[in-house]
Design an enzyme around this catalytic site. Structure first.
Site, short mmCIF file in Angstrom:
data_model
loop_
_atom_site.label_atom_id
_atom_site.label_comp_id
_atom_site.label_asym_id
_atom_site.label_seq_id
_atom_site.Cartn_x
_atom_site.Cartn_y
_atom_site.Cartn_z
N TRP A 1 -12.21 8.23 -27.00
CA TRP A 1 -11.90 9.64 -26.70
C TRP A 1 -12.55 10.57 -27.71
O TRP A 1 -13.05 11.64 -27.36
CB TRP A 1 -10.40 9.86 -26.59
CG TRP A 1 -9.89 9.28 -25.31
CD1 TRP A 1 -9.07 8.19 -25.18
CD2 TRP A 1 -10.22 9.69 -23.97
NE1 TRP A 1 -8.87 7.92 -23.84
CE2 TRP A 1 -9.55 8.81 -23.08
CE3 TRP A 1 -11.01 10.71 -23.44
CZ2 TRP A 1 -9.66 8.93 -21.69
CZ3 TRP A 1 -11.12 10.83 -22.05
CH2 TRP A 1 -10.45 9.95 -21.20
N ASP B 1 -6.66 16.31 -30.77
CA ASP B 1 -6.41 15.87 -29.39
C ASP B 1 -5.21 14.92 -29.46
O ASP B 1 -5.32 13.79 -29.93
CB ASP B 1 -7.66 15.14 -28.86
CG ASP B 1 -7.42 14.51 -27.48
OD1 ASP B 1 -6.30 14.66 -26.93
OD2 ASP B 1 -8.36 13.88 -26.96
N LYS C 1 0.09 11.43 -20.00
CA LYS C 1 0.52 10.31 -20.82
C LYS C 1 1.99 10.48 -21.22
O LYS C 1 2.80 9.62 -20.94
CB LYS C 1 -0.36 10.18 -22.08
CG LYS C 1 -1.72 9.50 -21.88
CD LYS C 1 -2.67 10.23 -20.99
CE LYS C 1 -3.97 9.53 -20.74
NZ LYS C 1 -5.14 10.17 -21.35
#
Ligand SMILES: *Cc1c(COP(=O)(O)O)cnc(C)c1O
Length: 360
Positions: free
Chosen positions: A102, A172, A196
């Site tokens: 990511w 993030d 999530k």
């Protein structure tokens, strides 16, 4: 009906109580005679839902008054672009920490807008650790420093907020937001996709310190400018109303379960017992350095990868699904976000032990 324990990395399990509440309110929200998805976002009913979600997340995360809370569209990936577009403020450099898949995506997107200084990277050890903060090469004149607080694929997680000096810190937090206590005042921007730890996909929660708003790059599309969203209370265009409502139900659920500190204590117990089961066996292994292990995403391999398919099918028969690891890591991955009950982790641990006993 039989519900499974869903270990998916995202979209991921949503608390049963949240789904039941949404179901009960589906046809007639609070006497309005309609579902939330049919309501005008400008009407008093939806405004009350939107405001409650913001109030609740402010309380849960203890968000200081000089931060805006934005409910945006396009998931976390759109934030990969919005962060540089809004935070560069005429600067041409930003620092990024490369801890996995990511972080790499965030870096790739930032490079469209500026020079990226990779302050640290764990790529050489195949992203199985977090580089020690003392070793980071930070340019204090860069516009900001970005890191990924939990790498959903590699299963590595920051255990504390890195101390980076005076530079604006951006995180993030897509896969660990609201799973542990965080001091928001240490950040310039925190963002997270919904699917999530907060409900459905497509929506992102972005928490921005006010002085960072209003500096979007000239020529930025209106939708990419934090100021337009902040000025319009996240209703610059029609927001993702139903996702916003569901996120609000998840915030209520966290409050009813004792808030972030109680959820964090439960997350620690869940992760510790699963790691103990992995470490206590010669058959299962987790590649991540102890101090960098994620509480949310736990990858593990079987000593004999030829048994992977059998493991997955036995797990499925036991009501434990979506355990297949990401193709870049292989093996298995158990994502045990806030919504995964402790019983789900216990059921996985017993199934693993039984599989090892009978099939290994
Ligand atoms: C899932 C995820 C993303 C991407 O989210 P989208 O909603 O698909 O844009 C970004 N960062 C992390 C850490 C993630 O886990």
């Amino acid at each position: 009906m039989s519900r499974v324990y869903n270990f998916s990395a995202g979209p991921a399990a949503v608390p049963l109580e949240v789904l039941e509440k949404a179901q009960a309110e589906m046809l007639d929200w609070n006497g309005s005679g309609m579902s939330v998805m049919e309501m005008s976002h400008r009407g008093k009913e939806f405004i009350s839902i939107a405001e409650k979600a913001e109030t609740d997340v402010r309380e849960l995360m203890n968000i200081p008054a000089n931060y805006k809370v934005l409910f945006l569209q396009g998931g976390a990936t759109t934030q990969f672009s919005m962060v540089p577009m809004n935070l560069l403020r005429g600067n041409d450099k930003a620092c990024y920490v490369n801890t996995g898949a990511w972080a790499k995506k965030a870096i790739k997107e930032a490079k469209i807008h500026c020079h990226v200084q990779v302050s640290a990277s764990s790529e050489d050890d195949n992203f199985t650790s977090i580089p020690a903060v003392e070793s980071w090469n930070i340019d204090q004149d860069a516009a900001y420093l970005h890191y990924t607080s939990n790498e959903t694929i590699g299963g590595v997680e920051f255990q504390t907020t890195p101390e980076v000096g005076g530079i604006d810190l951006v995180a993030d937090m897509s896969s660990n937001i609201l799973s542990r206590a965080v001091d928001v005042s240490k950040y310039g921007v925190i963002y997270a996709g919904g699917q999530k730890n907060m409900g459905p996909s497509g929506i992102a929660l972005t928490i921005v310190r006010e002085d960072l708003i209003g500096h979007a790059q000239a020529g930025s599309p209106s939708m990419m400018d934090y100021k337009n969203h902040a000025d319009a209370d996240s209703m610059f265009n029609t927001p993702a109303t139903y996702s916003w409502y569901l996120m609000g139900l998840v915030f209520e659920w966290i409050k009813e379960n004792g808030g972030v500190s109680a959820i964090e204590a439960r997350n620690i117990r869940k992760a510790e017992k699963l790691y103990a089961a992995i470490d206590g066996s010669d058959f299962y292994a987790n590649p991540v350095e102890l101090a960098s292990r994620s509480r949310m995403n736990i990858p593990f391999t079987l000593a004999n990868s030829e048994l992977d398919a059998l493991f997955l099918s036995e797990a499925k028969s036991a009501g434990l699904v979506t355990l297949k690891g990401h193709r870049s890591v292989g093996g298995m991955r158990a994502s045990i976000y806030n919504a995964m009950p402790e019983e789900g982790v216990d059921a996985l641990i017993s199934m693993m032990a039984e599989f090892e006993r009978t099939k290994a």
